[in-house]
Write a protein that holds these residues in place. Structure first.
Motif: not given
Ligand SMILES: *[C@@H]1O[C@H](CO)[C@@H](O)[C@H](O)[C@H]1NC(C)=O
Ligand SMILES: *[C@@H]1O[C@H](CO)[C@@H](O)[C@H](O)[C@H]1NC(C)=O
Ligand SMILES: *[C@@H]1O[C@H](CO)[C@@H](O)[C@H](O)[C@H]1NC(C)=O
Ligand SMILES: *[C@@H]1O[C@H](CO)[C@@H](O)[C@H](O)[C@H]1NC(C)=O
Ligand SMILES: *[C@@H]1O[C@H](CO)[C@@H](O)[C@H](O)[C@H]1NC(C)=O
Length: 253
Positions: A59, A80, A96-98
């Motif tokens: 990101w 997103f 969507l996840q990170n």
């Molecule tokens: C994923 O990372 C982005 C950037 O740091 C953040 O804005 C977003 O909320 C995160 N998404 C989740 C699902 O944690």
């Protein structure tokens, strides 16, 4: 000095892929070949969680990620942006996840036949973009059974392959023309039944039904027996729950 005029025809199908391919072919003389993703396959269990990745960018350099999803019963979108704007018209638990490294991926919980479809993603980062068209298919083995029905003076051999995906094919040995019915289950699975009427001079002793399904390396052979109700199953419950999703990534990164 050469001037290149690049005309890109944006078709309904994979517009960005085509654009990417055109660009790739233009720059291929100057850069090493780009990685090609082709026919990635994965095996999932019914009810398991599935993750689809679009890009390995984090990101810190990504501007937005969009998933356009075409399922059997609906078309929806999940996106997103780095500004924190999110959109979800799927509303079915996909999210969507990170990763811990900060890369975005699509999470599909409790994978079912309803999740079969085409998943197109676009990930735009500073200096480029990644695009994938991912075909997610499912194959689940049917539960098989065979029996003999005696009605009036007629004997009918029945062979049934329940709740497979795709539908199984049934044949008889020695060869016979069974009347085949195909039943669409509401949850996307298919049940096939073949009924073979036995003529008076036909001894059912050596009659077998043969079931083919892509989930199995080998066909299943069943001997219909005269019994009450449905009998004989070769498929164990655990195997029966296994599903195979074929994931195809058809574009360049
Ligand atoms: C994923 O990372 C982005 C950037 O740091 C953040 O804005 C977003 O909320 C995160 N998404 C989740 C699902 O944690
Ligand atoms: C992403 O993958 C490409 C090709 O495998 C690699 O060149 C690039 O460095 C990777 N980027 C990140 C942020 O990991
Ligand atoms: C998964 O989906 C199935 C069928 O849609 C449902 O019966 C089951 O309760 C779900 N499991 C979880 C953990 O959500
Ligand atoms: C099955 O039906 C086809 C066409 O209807 C016919 O050609 C074939 O001989 C039949 N086979 C058997 C074993 O009856
Ligand atoms: C069944 O198969 C056995 C062994 O191949 C053979 O001896 C027998 O005659 C067959 N029965 C019929 C009814 O065809």
């Amino acid at each position: 000095m050469w001037i290149y005029i690049l005309i890109i025809f944006l078709s309904e199908e994979w517009p960005i892929c085509q654009a990417a391919n055109s660009v790739n072919s233009m720059i291929s003389n100057r850069t090493p070949p780009l990685k090609v993703y082709d026919h990635i396959k994965a095996v999932f269990s019914l009810g398991s969680n599935m993750d689809l990745h679009c890009s390995n960018r984090t990101w810190t350099e990504t501007m937005f990620v969009i998933w356009n999803i075409e399922l059997k019963h609906k078309i929806c979108r999940i996106s997103f942006s780095d500004k924190g704007q999110s959109f979800d018209s799927c509303n079915d638990g996909k999210s969507l996840q990170n990763t811990s490294a900060g890369q975005s991926y699509l999470h599909i919980p409790n994978f079912s036949a309803d999740d079969v479809g085409v998943y197109k993603c676009e990930s735009v980062y500073t200096g480029g973009y990644d695009n994938y068209k991912t075909e997610v298919a499912v194959t689940a083995p049917p539960k098989v059974s065979a029996w003999l029905d005696r009605r009036d003076n007629k004997m009918v051999a029945v062979c049934r392959a329940e709740r497979g995906n795709p539908a199984a094919t049934i044949s008889w040995s020695p060869a016979g023309n069974g009347s085949v019915t195909l039943q669409d289950e509401p949850d996307g699975f298919l049940t096939v039944e073949s009924r073979l009427e036995l003529s008076g001079d036909m001894d059912p002793e050596n009659l077998t039904c043969v079931v083919h399904h892509q989930f199995w390396a080998q066909e299943k052979t069943l001997v219909p027996k005269l019994k009450e109700g449905h009998v004989s199953s070769e498929t164990s419950p655990t195997k029966w729950n296994q599903m195979q999703a074929m994931v195809r990534n058809k574009c360049f990164s």
